[in-house]
Design an enzyme around this catalytic site. Structure first.
Site, mmCIF file in Angstrom:
data_model
loop_
_atom_site.group_PDB
_atom_site.id
_atom_site.type_symbol
_atom_site.label_atom_id
_atom_site.label_comp_id
_atom_site.label_asym_id
_atom_site.label_seq_id
_atom_site.Cartn_x
_atom_site.Cartn_y
_atom_site.Cartn_z
ATOM 1 C CG ASN A 16 19.924 -103.442 -11.366
ATOM 2 O OD1 ASN A 16 20.379 -103.009 -12.424
ATOM 3 N ND2 ASN A 16 20.131 -104.697 -10.958
ATOM 4 C CG HIS A 108 15.920 -112.448 -15.905
ATOM 5 N ND1 HIS A 108 15.522 -113.034 -14.717
ATOM 6 C CD2 HIS A 108 16.522 -113.421 -16.629
ATOM 7 C CE1 HIS A 108 15.850 -114.319 -14.743
ATOM 8 N NE2 HIS A 108 16.455 -114.583 -15.881
HETATM 9 C C1 GRF Z 1 19.865 -108.413 -10.416
HETATM 10 O O1 GRF Z 1 20.796 -109.321 -10.915
HETATM 11 C C2 GRF Z 1 18.606 -108.393 -11.254
HETATM 12 O O2 GRF Z 1 18.848 -108.640 -12.611
HETATM 13 C C3 GRF Z 1 17.822 -109.531 -10.654
HETATM 14 O O3 GRF Z 1 18.062 -109.465 -9.277
HETATM 15 C C4 GRF Z 1 19.333 -108.841 -9.048
HETATM 16 C C5 GRF Z 1 19.059 -107.687 -8.156
HETATM 17 O O4 GRF Z 1 20.232 -107.049 -7.725
HETATM 18 N N1 GRF Z 1 16.426 -109.421 -11.000
HETATM 19 P P1 GRF Z 1 20.131 -105.634 -7.017
HETATM 20 O O5 GRF Z 1 19.202 -105.803 -5.825
HETATM 21 O O6 GRF Z 1 19.621 -104.658 -8.009
HETATM 22 O O7 GRF Z 1 21.547 -105.335 -6.582
#
Ligand code: GRF
Length: 220
Positions: A16, A108
């Protein structure tokens, strides 16, 4: 116009974060990431910070109040205006959450308020829901609570396992989080009570059934 100064807190993979960094490289994007804080020294996301030339700090192995104090100091030193949690796996001190109230957002992997906490995709499969997705929301002291800015929906398939569902949700996370950041940075997002209002709010026409049986005459 000055771009909104964003600090991102991570603990791991950072996909993300990568989506946000990519969005911010667009010259007309109204936000910029000025600081990345990781709770883990080995977080792969730190490499993304380095590759993008963004200041990064590691604050590992600290108890909650010490982490909050150190993070707060760093964020203020970098004149951060909005904090984005992106796979940040520590519970934050209430005082820190209050200090950044309506200036801290989280993503989330479920359609909140369903399936708060860990393993949201596993919870969705166990509940047998036909749709799931992700939510970007302002952070409140209670875990995975707070005014909802946006959501994205995916269908759940009968053959899904946790990994497949998580991957399908992650793909829409990477679209929703930059969109939410842009709307905030454009000053279009307001918290009104427990809900969010968005200036110029456009709602897609969505109607989906799961299951379908292919016979259009059964559809409303
Ligand atoms: C994502 O699925 C987010 O929604 C959750 O943790 C995960 C993080 O993934 N809070 P990344 O580290 O962004 O790849």
């Amino acid at each position: 116009m000055a771009r909104l100064r964003v600090g991102v807190l991570i603990s791991g993979r950072g996909s993300n974060l990568q989506a946000l960094i990519a969005a911010c490289t667009e010259p007309r994007f109204p936000a910029e990431i000025v600081l990345i804080i990781s709770s883990h020294a080995s977080a792969p996301g730190l490499k993304l910070a380095e590759a993008a030339g963004i200041s990064a700090a590691v604050l590992p192995h600290r108890e909650r109040a010490a982490f909050a104090a150190a993070a707060d100091e760093l964020l203020r030193a970098h004149r951060v205006e909005l904090v984005g949690l992106a796979g940040f796996m520590r519970v934050l001190a209430h005082g820190f959450v209050d200090a950044w109230r309506d200036r801290m957002v989280n993503i989330h992997p479920s359609l909140l308020p369903a399936f708060q906490g860990l393993h949201a995709q596993r919870q969705a499969l166990a509940a047998g829901v036909r749709f799931s997705g992700c939510t970007v929301h302002f952070v409140r002291p209670e875990l995975d609570c707070g005014p909802i800015i946006g959501q994205a929906v995916v269908a759940v398939y009968p053959e899904d396992d946790e990994e497949r569902l998580a991957a399908r949700i992650l793909a829409v996370e990477h679209r929703l989080y930059p969109l939410a950041l842009r709307l905030i940075a454009e000053g279009r997002v307001r918290v009104v009570g427990d809900r969010v209002e968005i200036d110029g709010w456009q709602v897609p026409e969505v109607m989906a059934l799961n299951p379908r049986d292919g016979r259009q005459d059964l559809l409303p």
